[in-house]
Design an enzyme around this catalytic site. Structure first.
Site, PDB file in Angstrom:
ATOM      1  N   GLY A   1      -2.771   4.798  -3.748  1.00 34.54           N
ATOM      2  CA  GLY A   1      -2.804   3.645  -4.628  1.00 34.54           C
ATOM      3  C   GLY A   1      -1.853   3.643  -5.808  1.00 34.54           C
TER       4      GLY A   1
ATOM      5  N   LEU B   1      -3.694   3.885   1.868  1.00 39.05           N
ATOM      6  CA  LEU B   1      -3.958   4.174   3.277  1.00 39.05           C
ATOM      7  C   LEU B   1      -5.175   5.077   3.449  1.00 39.05           C
ATOM      8  CD1 LEU B   1      -2.955   3.687   6.172  1.00 39.05           C
ATOM      9  CD2 LEU B   1      -1.546   5.737   5.931  1.00 39.05           C
TER      10      LEU B   1
ATOM     11  N   TYR C   1       0.836  -1.205   0.000  1.00 43.70           N
ATOM     12  CA  TYR C   1       0.000   0.000   0.000  1.00 43.70           C
ATOM     13  C   TYR C   1       0.868   1.251   0.000  1.00 43.70           C
ATOM     14  CZ  TYR C   1       0.818   0.847   5.006  1.00 43.70           C
ATOM     15  OH  TYR C   1       1.393   1.111   6.226  1.00 43.70           O
ATOM     16  N   CYS C   2       0.244   2.360  -0.381  1.00 41.19           N
ATOM     17  CA  CYS C   2       0.855   3.683  -0.314  1.00 41.19           C
ATOM     18  C   CYS C   2      -0.217   4.619   0.241  1.00 41.19           C
ATOM     19  CB  CYS C   2       1.373   4.120  -1.682  1.00 41.19           C
ATOM     20  SG  CYS C   2       0.083   4.277  -2.935  1.00 41.19           S
ATOM     21  N   LYS C   3      -0.243   5.857  -0.173  1.00 41.27           N
ATOM     22  CA  LYS C   3      -1.245   6.792   0.330  1.00 41.27           C
ATOM     23  C   LYS C   3      -2.577   6.623  -0.384  1.00 41.27           C
ATOM     24  CE  LYS C   3      -2.150  11.742   1.089  1.00 41.27           C
ATOM     25  NZ  LYS C   3      -3.284  11.454   1.899  1.00 41.27           N
TER      26      LYS C   3
END
Length: 145
Positions: free
Chosen positions: A109, A133, A105-107
């Site tokens: 996508g 996230l 995951y990141c912030k």
């Protein structure tokens, strides 16, 4: 799905270049083009909803990979995540175990999707959290601050 094969190959070729960037900021054109490409993929293409990811994390031993920058990771993260920024992933790939599922995951996508493509190309069993996230938090799931 077959038509995406060459597009994925192109994205795989550009990922090492993006990953070697010395700054976390990509050009607006790069972000737009990658975003346009990712938005054309079918729903659920190597991605899962936050609630499904949480269920999988609770049910089995997974490697949770956060590909955001260290400052983002320090501010908030999903419990148990390991931080390897997207730009460092090719160099630090040995830290990602091949013997268990990987959830990335990141912030929002985009970086997570790029990491997913890269790791898939390296033979990993990996999926990303759709919406990153931000979607995780919007679903009311816990974060560590």
């Amino acid at each position: 799905m077959k038509g995406y094969r060459f597009a994925w190959l192109g994205l795989l070729l550009v990922l090492p270049v993006l990953a070697q960037a010395t700054t976390a900021t990509f050009s607006a054109m790069t972000v737009r083009e990658v975003g346009n490409f990712l938005s054309t993929l079918p729903a659920g293409f190597y991605a899962m909803a936050p609630a499904v990811a949480k269920q999988q994390m609770d049910a089995m031993d997974v490697f949770l990979l956060d590909v955001r920058e260290p400052s983002e990771f320090q501010a908030e993260r999903i419990q148990g995540a390991v931080n390897i920024p997207i730009r460092d992933l090719p160099r630090r790939i040995g830290e990602v175990p091949k013997g268990k599922p990987v959830i990335v995951y990141c912030k929002v996508g985009h970086r997570g999707a790029m990491a997913t493509v890269f790791l898939r190309g390296q033979g990993y069993n990996v999926q990303s959290i759709s919406g990153g996230l931000d979607a995780w938090k919007a679903a009311g799931l816990p974060v560590v601050r």
